[in-house]
Design a protein around this motif. Structure first.
Motif, PDB file in Angstrom:
ATOM      1  N   GLU A  98       0.648  -1.373   0.044  1.00  0.00           N
ATOM      2  CA  GLU A  98       0.102  -0.160   0.068  1.00  0.00           C
ATOM      3  C   GLU A  98       0.527   1.636   0.078  1.00  0.00           C
ATOM      4  O   GLU A  98       0.388   1.959  -0.430  1.00  0.00           O
ATOM      5  CB  GLU A  98      -0.616  -0.082   1.727  1.00  0.00           C
ATOM      6  CG  GLU A  98      -2.136   0.762   0.589  1.00  0.00           C
ATOM      7  CD  GLU A  98      -3.388   0.129   0.632  1.00  0.00           C
ATOM      8  OE1 GLU A  98      -3.634  -1.298   0.163  1.00  0.00           O
ATOM      9  OE2 GLU A  98      -3.744   1.295  -0.982  1.00  0.00           O
ATOM     10  N   LEU A 102       1.246   4.329  -2.083  1.00  0.00           N
ATOM     11  CA  LEU A 102       0.953   5.589  -1.830  1.00  0.00           C
ATOM     12  C   LEU A 102       2.138   6.345  -2.676  1.00  0.00           C
ATOM     13  O   LEU A 102       1.684   7.159  -3.197  1.00  0.00           O
ATOM     14  CB  LEU A 102       0.880   5.368  -1.063  1.00  0.00           C
ATOM     15  CG  LEU A 102       0.827   6.749  -0.042  1.00  0.00           C
ATOM     16  CD1 LEU A 102      -0.587   7.592  -0.080  1.00  0.00           C
ATOM     17  CD2 LEU A 102       1.342   7.176   1.499  1.00  0.00           C
ATOM     18  N   HIS A 103       3.093   5.479  -2.958  1.00  0.00           N
ATOM     19  CA  HIS A 103       4.464   6.747  -4.145  1.00  0.00           C
ATOM     20  C   HIS A 103       4.850   6.366  -4.881  1.00  0.00           C
ATOM     21  O   HIS A 103       5.855   7.667  -5.440  1.00  0.00           O
ATOM     22  CB  HIS A 103       5.488   6.830  -2.534  1.00  0.00           C
ATOM     23  CG  HIS A 103       4.987   7.046  -1.464  1.00  0.00           C
ATOM     24  ND1 HIS A 103       4.932   9.107  -0.749  1.00  0.00           N
ATOM     25  CD2 HIS A 103       5.147   6.845   0.199  1.00  0.00           C
ATOM     26  CE1 HIS A 103       4.851   9.031   0.467  1.00  0.00           C
ATOM     27  NE2 HIS A 103       4.886   7.777   1.211  1.00  0.00           N
ATOM     28  N   ARG A 224      -3.372  12.010  -2.955  1.00  0.00           N
ATOM     29  CA  ARG A 224      -4.148  10.940  -2.103  1.00  0.00           C
ATOM     30  C   ARG A 224      -3.189  10.661  -0.936  1.00  0.00           C
ATOM     31  O   ARG A 224      -3.419   9.219  -0.400  1.00  0.00           O
ATOM     32  CB  ARG A 224      -3.162   9.450  -2.860  1.00  0.00           C
ATOM     33  CG  ARG A 224      -4.297   9.374  -4.538  1.00  0.00           C
ATOM     34  CD  ARG A 224      -4.430   8.499  -5.342  1.00  0.00           C
ATOM     35  NE  ARG A 224      -2.741   7.475  -4.433  1.00  0.00           N
ATOM     36  CZ  ARG A 224      -1.616   6.221  -5.352  1.00  0.00           C
ATOM     37  NH1 ARG A 224      -3.050   5.050  -5.671  1.00  0.00           N
ATOM     38  NH2 ARG A 224      -1.102   6.119  -5.170  1.00  0.00           N
ATOM     39  N   GLY A 226      -0.024  11.207  -0.929  1.00  0.00           N
ATOM     40  CA  GLY A 226       1.531  11.052  -1.212  1.00  0.00           C
ATOM     41  C   GLY A 226       2.893  12.112  -0.317  1.00  0.00           C
ATOM     42  O   GLY A 226       3.569  11.444  -0.331  1.00  0.00           O
ATOM     43  N   GLU A 230       4.268  13.813  -4.422  1.00  0.00           N
ATOM     44  CA  GLU A 230       2.403  14.100  -4.632  1.00  0.00           C
ATOM     45  C   GLU A 230       1.615  15.033  -5.380  1.00  0.00           C
ATOM     46  O   GLU A 230       1.596  15.112  -6.406  1.00  0.00           O
ATOM     47  CB  GLU A 230       2.253  13.561  -4.071  1.00  0.00           C
ATOM     48  CG  GLU A 230       0.941  12.397  -4.866  1.00  0.00           C
ATOM     49  CD  GLU A 230      -0.354  12.170  -4.304  1.00  0.00           C
ATOM     50  OE1 GLU A 230      -0.604  12.619  -3.123  1.00  0.00           O
ATOM     51  OE2 GLU A 230      -1.227  11.264  -4.866  1.00  0.00           O
ATOM     52  N   ILE A 291      -4.387   4.219   5.330  1.00  0.00           N
ATOM     53  CA  ILE A 291      -3.734   4.824   4.052  1.00  0.00           C
ATOM     54  C   ILE A 291      -4.725   4.714   2.871  1.00  0.00           C
ATOM     55  O   ILE A 291      -4.940   5.860   2.506  1.00  0.00           O
ATOM     56  CB  ILE A 291      -2.200   4.398   3.716  1.00  0.00           C
ATOM     57  CG1 ILE A 291      -1.713   4.347   5.152  1.00  0.00           C
ATOM     58  CG2 ILE A 291      -1.892   4.399   2.426  1.00  0.00           C
ATOM     59  CD1 ILE A 291      -0.142   4.091   5.013  1.00  0.00           C
ATOM     60  N   ARG A 292      -5.079   3.656   3.510  1.00  0.00           N
ATOM     61  CA  ARG A 292      -6.708   3.364   2.768  1.00  0.00           C
ATOM     62  C   ARG A 292      -7.679   4.381   2.019  1.00  0.00           C
ATOM     63  O   ARG A 292      -8.252   4.592   1.347  1.00  0.00           O
ATOM     64  CB  ARG A 292      -7.104   1.971   2.418  1.00  0.00           C
ATOM     65  CG  ARG A 292      -6.755   1.247   1.897  1.00  0.00           C
ATOM     66  CD  ARG A 292      -7.013  -0.469   2.062  1.00  0.00           C
ATOM     67  NE  ARG A 292      -6.365  -1.224   1.695  1.00  0.00           N
ATOM     68  CZ  ARG A 292      -6.147  -2.760   1.821  1.00  0.00           C
ATOM     69  NH1 ARG A 292      -7.033  -3.404   3.166  1.00  0.00           N
ATOM     70  NH2 ARG A 292      -4.669  -2.846   1.237  1.00  0.00           N
ATOM     71  N   LYS A 295      -6.924   7.807   1.072  1.00  0.00           N
ATOM     72  CA  LYS A 295      -5.744   7.786  -0.276  1.00  0.00           C
ATOM     73  C   LYS A 295      -7.232   8.535  -1.265  1.00  0.00           C
ATOM     74  O   LYS A 295      -6.905   8.938  -2.506  1.00  0.00           O
ATOM     75  CB  LYS A 295      -5.709   6.696  -0.874  1.00  0.00           C
ATOM     76  CG  LYS A 295      -4.001   6.209  -0.619  1.00  0.00           C
ATOM     77  CD  LYS A 295      -3.317   4.670  -1.775  1.00  0.00           C
ATOM     78  CE  LYS A 295      -2.618   4.234  -1.610  1.00  0.00           C
ATOM     79  NZ  LYS A 295      -2.544   2.926  -1.773  1.00  0.00           N
TER      80      LYS A 295
END
Ligand code: PLP
Length: 410
Positions: A98, A102-103, A224, A226, A230, A291-292, A295
Motif C-alpha cells: 500500500e 502511495l508513493h 492521495r 502522498g 505528490e 492510508i486506504r 487515499k
C-alpha cells in the motif's frame, strides 16, 4: 563516583535554563478529539489538546479503530518476532504494498518508527556505497542527523532550503563521487516547505540520489496523501521517500519507499531493520486502514488546511506573533524558554488548554515557541477560546516590547 549527583547536576542545569521537560499525563477520549483527560495529583480534568501531531485525528477514525480491533481478535497482540524470524505477518506485507503504491515506488520497507527508518537507512546507505558524501539541510531532523553520523561518511551541511548554497557545495566534488541529498518536505517547527523540484534538478545535474523525509506531509498533502512530492507531481524524481505512520496516519511506525533493489538492500543490511521485533499486527492493520481511507477521502486534508489558515488569520488579527509559512504548522514565537514554559503552564492551569512549550534542542535557543496544530475536528469555538486566552496572556507579559514579566505559574 556519586552517580546520582551526576544525574542531578544535569537535571538542575535544564531546570535553571527553563527547559526541563514535564510531560502532560493524558488520556485521550476516543471519538472526542481534541478533548482529553489530564491527570495531576489533584485528580483528572478535561483539557483541549492543541499540540498533537495526530494532524487529521486519524488515530480515532472509526475505520482505523475497527481494523485494529479486528486484527487483535484475529491474530492477538504481538507479531512474535523480527521480520526475518516469524514477524512478517500478512498485515506487514499488505501495508508495504500500500505504501509503495502511495508513493508510486516499486517497493517499501516498514520500520518501527520514522526515526528508525531515517537512522537505519541513511547509515546503511553510506556503508553500501562507500565514499558517499551526504549533503544535509541545516534544519534536518535529529533522526537524519543521527543516521548520517552513524554512517561515518562525509557530511556537508547546506543552508536551509537554499539550492544556490547546495549547488555551490555539490560543485566541489567530482561527478563520480557518490552523493545523497537529504532533506525534508515540510519542516515541522517553522512550517517551511522545501523546493523539491529545484533540489531534484541539482541532484540530476550532479549525479546525486535524493532522500526526502515527508514525515510532516504524508496523509496531509497530495491528491492521495502522498505528501508534498505528490502534490507537486514529482514523486518519481525523488529516489527515497521517508514517511511516518504516526502523524497524519494516526497510528505508529515508519517507512521508506524506493526502488526494489534499494529497499531490498536496506532490508538485507540495516541492523535497525533486522534486529528488532516488527510492528504489532494491529498497528500495521490500523495504518493500512488509515492510508486506504486517506487515499480516497480528501475531506480531512481540505478541512485541515482550512482550520490551519483560519487559526493563523485569527492569531494575526489579534497581533499575536504567528510565524508566516505556507503549511499547516502554526508556530507562535516566544523567544525565551522560561517565558514559553510559563505561558503554556498558565494556559493549561487556568484555561485547560494544552500546548507543550518547544525549547532547545528541538529549536535553536532564543526561538522557543508554541507550536499549534489545529486538526479537522478543532471547532471554531475551541479556536476562539485559545486565541482569547493567548491574547490575554500576551497583554499581561508583552514579550514583543521586551518587558519580560514572569507569570504566576512560575
Ligand atoms: N522526521 C521528522 C522530520 C520528524 O519530525 C520526526 C518526528 O517528529 C521523525 C522523522 C520521526 O518520526 P516518528 O515519530 O515516526 O519516529
Amino acid at each position: 563516583m556519586h552517580y546520582e549527583v551526576m544525574f542531578q547536576k544535569h537535571l538542575d542545569a535544564l531546570r535553571s535554563e527553563g527547559r526541563y521537560r514535564i510531560f502532560a499525563d493524558l488520556k485521550r477520549r476516543c471519538g472526542s478529539y481534541p478533548i482529553a483527560d489530564q491527570f495531576t495529583d489533584g485528580g483528572a480534568r478535561e483539557v483541549t489538546v492543541w499540540c498533537s501531531n495526530d494532524y487529521l485525528g486519524m488515530s480515532q477514525h472509526p475505520a482505523v479503530v475497527a481494523a485494529m480491533h479486528e486484527a487483535i481478535d484475529q491474530v492477538g497482540a504481538g507479531s512474535g518476532g523480527t521480520r526475518n524470524i516469524s514477524g512478517t505477518t500478512h498485515y506487514h506485507v499488505e501495508l508495504e504494498h500500500e505504501i509503495a503504491d502511495l508513493h508510486g515506488k516499486e517497493s517499501a520497507l516498514l520500520f518501527t518508527s520514522a526515526y528508525m527508518a531515517n537512522d537505519a537507512t541513511l547509515s546503511t546507505l553510506v556503508k553500501l556505497i562507500p565514499g558517499t558524501v551526504i549533503f544535509s539541510d541545516e534544519k534536518n531532523h535529529a533522526s537524519m542527523i543521527e543516521g548520517i553520523r552513524h554512517g561515518r561518511g562525509e557530511k556537508v551541511v547546506f543552508r536551509h532550503n537554499d539550492p544556490a548554497d547546495l549547488e555551490a557545495k555539490l560543485k566541489k566534488y567530482p561527478k563520480g563521487t557518490p552523493k545523497i541529498i537529504a532533506f525534508e518536505s515540510v519542516y515541522s517547527m517553522d512550517g517551511h516547505i522545501s523546493p523539491i523540484a529545484a533540489i531534484c534538478d541539482l541532484a540530476e545535474k550532479y549525479n546525486a540520489m535524493t532522500y526526502l523525509d515527508e514525515v510532516h506531509a504524508v496523509g496531509l498533502y497530495g491528491p492521495r496523501g502522498g505528501g508534498i512530492s505528490e502534490r507537486d507531481g514529482i514523486m518519481n524524481r525523488v529516489h527515497i521517500i521517508n514517511g511516518t505512520l504516526a502523524k497524519g496516519f494516526g497510528v505508529m511506525g515508519g517507512y521508506i519507499a524506493a526502488s526494489r533493489a534499494c529497499c531490498d538492500a536496506i532490508r538485507s543490511y540495516a541492523p535497525g531493520f533486522i534486529f528488532t521485533t516488527s510492528l504489532a499486527p494491529a498497528i500495521a492493520a490500523g495504518a493500512l486502514a488509515s492510508i486506504r481511507h486517506l487515499k480516497s477521502s480528501t475531506f480531512e486534508r481540505t478541512r485541515h488546511q482550512e482550520r490551519a489558515a483560519k487559526l493563523k488569520g485569527m492569531l494575526k488579527a489579534d497581533r499575536l506573533p504567528v510565524v508566516e509559512n505556507p503549511s499547516h504548522i502554526v508556530p507562535v514565537m516566544v523567544g525565551d524558554p522560561g517565558h514559553c514554559k510559563s505561558l503554556t503552564d498558565v494556559l493549561l492551569r487556568d484555561f485547560g488548554i494544552y500546548v507543550q512549550p518547544i525549547n532547545y534542542p528541538t529549536v535553536p535557543k532564543g526561538t522557543e515557541r508554541m507550536r499549534l496544530t489545529p486538526s479537522p475536528v478543532h471547532t471554531d469555538e475551541q479556536m476562539e477560546r485559545l486565541v482569547s486566552a493567548l491574547k490575554g496572556l500576551w497583554a499581561a507579559c508583552p514579550v514583543a516590547n521586551g518587558t519580560y514579566v514572569r507569570l504566576a505559574a512560575e
